[in-house]
Design a protein around this motif. Sequence first.
Motif, PDB file in Angstrom:
ATOM      1  N   ASN A  28      -8.900  19.725 -10.796  1.00  0.00           N
ATOM      2  CA  ASN A  28      -9.103  19.005  -9.705  1.00  0.00           C
ATOM      3  C   ASN A  28     -10.127  19.696  -8.851  1.00  0.00           C
ATOM      4  N   LEU A  29      -9.842  21.112  -8.637  1.00  0.00           N
ATOM      5  CA  LEU A  29     -11.056  21.991  -8.122  1.00  0.00           C
ATOM      6  C   LEU A  29     -12.131  21.722  -8.609  1.00  0.00           C
ATOM      7  N   GLY A  30     -12.628  21.527  -9.773  1.00  0.00           N
ATOM      8  CA  GLY A  30     -13.778  21.374 -10.445  1.00  0.00           C
ATOM      9  C   GLY A  30     -14.214  19.877 -10.053  1.00  0.00           C
ATOM     10  N   ILE A  31     -13.465  18.993  -9.919  1.00  0.00           N
ATOM     11  CA  ILE A  31     -13.944  17.693  -9.501  1.00  0.00           C
ATOM     12  C   ILE A  31     -14.378  17.644  -8.012  1.00  0.00           C
ATOM     13  N   LEU A  32     -13.585  18.381  -7.265  1.00  0.00           N
ATOM     14  CA  LEU A  32     -13.832  18.398  -5.843  1.00  0.00           C
ATOM     15  C   LEU A  32     -15.127  19.198  -5.632  1.00  0.00           C
ATOM     16  N   ARG A  33     -15.316  20.155  -6.503  1.00  0.00           N
ATOM     17  CA  ARG A  33     -16.643  21.071  -6.376  1.00  0.00           C
ATOM     18  C   ARG A  33     -17.750  20.093  -6.875  1.00  0.00           C
ATOM     19  N   GLU A  34     -17.631  19.335  -7.720  1.00  0.00           N
ATOM     20  CA  GLU A  34     -18.623  18.204  -8.302  1.00  0.00           C
ATOM     21  C   GLU A  34     -19.077  17.305  -7.145  1.00  0.00           C
ATOM     22  N   ILE A  38     -15.463  26.696  -3.478  1.00  0.00           N
ATOM     23  CA  ILE A  38     -14.334  26.338  -2.972  1.00  0.00           C
ATOM     24  C   ILE A  38     -13.336  27.454  -2.878  1.00  0.00           C
ATOM     25  N   HIS A  39     -12.959  27.854  -1.758  1.00  0.00           N
ATOM     26  CA  HIS A  39     -12.033  28.848  -1.591  1.00  0.00           C
ATOM     27  C   HIS A  39     -10.380  28.250  -1.383  1.00  0.00           C
ATOM     28  N   ASN A  40      -9.487  28.731  -2.212  1.00  0.00           N
ATOM     29  CA  ASN A  40      -8.280  28.550  -2.170  1.00  0.00           C
ATOM     30  C   ASN A  40      -7.664  29.711  -1.791  1.00  0.00           C
ATOM     31  N   VAL A  41      -7.364  29.877  -0.513  1.00  0.00           N
ATOM     32  CA  VAL A  41      -6.999  30.983  -0.044  1.00  0.00           C
ATOM     33  C   VAL A  41      -6.000  31.059   1.279  1.00  0.00           C
ATOM     34  N   LYS A  42      -5.530  32.255   1.521  1.00  0.00           N
ATOM     35  CA  LYS A  42      -4.731  32.105   2.771  1.00  0.00           C
ATOM     36  C   LYS A  42      -5.774  32.027   4.050  1.00  0.00           C
ATOM     37  N   PRO A  43      -5.107  31.100   5.022  1.00  0.00           N
ATOM     38  CA  PRO A  43      -6.333  30.862   5.871  1.00  0.00           C
ATOM     39  C   PRO A  43      -6.626  32.155   7.082  1.00  0.00           C
ATOM     40  N   TYR A  44      -5.716  32.923   7.030  1.00  0.00           N
ATOM     41  CA  TYR A  44      -5.889  34.127   7.988  1.00  0.00           C
ATOM     42  C   TYR A  44      -6.747  35.132   7.133  1.00  0.00           C
ATOM     43  N   ASP A  74       0.633  27.546   3.266  1.00  0.00           N
ATOM     44  CA  ASP A  74       0.393  28.814   3.217  1.00  0.00           C
ATOM     45  C   ASP A  74      -1.123  29.158   2.704  1.00  0.00           C
ATOM     46  N   ASN A  75      -1.367  28.261   1.925  1.00  0.00           N
ATOM     47  CA  ASN A  75      -2.674  28.030   1.233  1.00  0.00           C
ATOM     48  C   ASN A  75      -3.887  26.953   2.008  1.00  0.00           C
ATOM     49  N   ALA A  76      -5.057  27.468   2.054  1.00  0.00           N
ATOM     50  CA  ALA A  76      -6.046  26.390   2.596  1.00  0.00           C
ATOM     51  C   ALA A  76      -7.009  26.195   1.323  1.00  0.00           C
ATOM     52  N   LEU A  77      -7.256  24.873   1.255  1.00  0.00           N
ATOM     53  CA  LEU A  77      -8.480  24.790   0.352  1.00  0.00           C
ATOM     54  C   LEU A  77      -9.829  24.428   1.268  1.00  0.00           C
ATOM     55  N   ILE A  78     -10.645  25.167   1.070  1.00  0.00           N
ATOM     56  CA  ILE A  78     -11.809  24.984   2.208  1.00  0.00           C
ATOM     57  C   ILE A  78     -13.101  25.113   1.172  1.00  0.00           C
ATOM     58  N   PHE A  79     -13.783  23.989   1.476  1.00  0.00           N
ATOM     59  CA  PHE A  79     -15.121  23.703   0.954  1.00  0.00           C
ATOM     60  C   PHE A  79     -16.320  24.394   1.594  1.00  0.00           C
ATOM     61  N   GLU A  80     -17.064  25.204   0.875  1.00  0.00           N
ATOM     62  CA  GLU A  80     -18.133  25.752   1.671  1.00  0.00           C
ATOM     63  C   GLU A  80     -19.398  25.649   1.101  1.00  0.00           C
ATOM     64  N   ILE A  93     -15.371  22.448   4.994  1.00  0.00           N
ATOM     65  CA  ILE A  93     -14.737  21.320   5.042  1.00  0.00           C
ATOM     66  C   ILE A  93     -13.260  21.475   4.840  1.00  0.00           C
ATOM     67  N   PHE A  94     -12.355  21.234   5.696  1.00  0.00           N
ATOM     68  CA  PHE A  94     -10.919  21.301   5.433  1.00  0.00           C
ATOM     69  C   PHE A  94     -10.260  20.196   5.362  1.00  0.00           C
ATOM     70  N   PRO A  95     -10.275  19.730   4.036  1.00  0.00           N
ATOM     71  CA  PRO A  95      -9.459  18.395   3.678  1.00  0.00           C
ATOM     72  C   PRO A  95      -7.910  18.547   3.650  1.00  0.00           C
ATOM     73  N   THR A  96      -7.433  17.336   4.074  1.00  0.00           N
ATOM     74  CA  THR A  96      -5.968  17.306   3.903  1.00  0.00           C
ATOM     75  C   THR A  96      -5.738  17.088   2.600  1.00  0.00           C
ATOM     76  N   GLN A  97      -4.198  17.309   2.138  1.00  0.00           N
ATOM     77  CA  GLN A  97      -3.721  16.750   0.999  1.00  0.00           C
ATOM     78  C   GLN A  97      -3.998  15.725   0.481  1.00  0.00           C
ATOM     79  N   GLU A  98      -3.809  14.735   1.448  1.00  0.00           N
ATOM     80  CA  GLU A  98      -3.963  13.249   1.031  1.00  0.00           C
ATOM     81  C   GLU A  98      -5.377  12.868   0.840  1.00  0.00           C
TER      82      GLU A  98
END
Lengths: 199, 215
Positions: free
Chosen positions: B20-26, B54-60, B173-179, B195-200
């Motif tokens: 899924n991350l690969g798809i979003l990255r593409e 794509i960063h999948n990290v703790k926001p802080y 607790d984790n955020a997916l941030i596209f950069e 970009i801070f996408p929601t799960q939806e």
Amino acid sequence: MLYLSVGSNLNGACKPMSKRGAYQQLEPQIVIDANTNTHPQLEEVRVDMAGMKVDSRPVELLTSVGSCIGICLYDPAHKCGGLAHIMLPHSSQGPLEPLPSKYADTAVPALAAGIRGMTGVEAKLSAKIAGGANMFANTTANGLDIGQKNIKAVRETLALHKINLAAEDVGGSHGRRINFNLVSGVITVRLHNGETKKL
Amino acid sequence: MSTQIDVNATNKTTQDDEINLGILRELGSIGAGHAATSLSDILQQSITIDVPKIHNVKPYLIPQFYNLHDVPTTGILLQLNEKYGCDILLTFEYIEARKIAAMMNMVSSVDELDQTMETSALQELANILIGSFLTSISDFVGVGLMPTTPQMVTDTFDAIIDNFLVKQSMVSDNALIFETRFKRNGEDAKSILMIFPTQELKDLLVERSKSMMGV
């Protein structure tokens, strides 16, 4: 006990605000305290988002906040203080994570315990806070003004723990850089345009 | 003597997550490529993009990651309509933002800019750049993604991004941030598109992309 008498380390750090000079890089400054000798600036120790530090050395705790809040607790008798960079009001909201310094309601007792653990005494603490801005005005349209919620939660938590809120600089729509001088207990709040306030 | 809260953390991802991350990255690459072309047209300069991350990290942990704490920064925020709920933040180091605003106003020096010219130019830039980004993704997945009117602030980097990190922290607790980052004439344009996408929205984009690709 003799401590270095250091004036606010950001005195003079604000260069004249020319029309084009309002956004200069924040550079370390050497400060001359007119009352004593020449001292180098205190070492700055950065506190990261959702982090917390307690220290009794002559240092300055530093953090940068927008809607988050920097909570500074100080034991003036022992020159010991702590700074927490909280993100959210209550640990009961949202996903739970064992990180007390992330939430207002858990950061305050954690800071107090950290200071008491370091000094070994149950001294009276005072608090100063800064932050709680709303950086993008229209984000409140989604019912999210987290800055105001954070401010309310910090005030309530301090009252609950009977800690005097000695000073605050909160709200607005600008970020704040907070320097907490553990020698004097003074907090210097600096805005991005160079304006400074002392608490 | 000093105490420090340990904020080191890593996130585990499953194989499905990786796909899924690969798809979003593409998807991000498609969008960023179009955005770079738009930016190049506006500025009449060569604009290239780094491979999106794509960063999948703790926001802080994000402020420590960028390490731009008190750097003067111009941030332009657009949000997707409420149905998809998503923040899109374009940041420029303030000095770079002014250079770009001067180019767009066709003045030879940043000293010739006034605040109105600067704000107007940068909001227009964000409209075109992010509009182009979203249009290319919309076309690919067949979902209309319309942004709001841009809001712009100039402040320190940490102050600008903390609002978004707090929002992310409220739901996970984790955020997916596209950069993605741009280069202007081969040099770092000191710009970050986050970009801070929601799960939806993530689920929708992944589902539509798989459907388009026949996966």
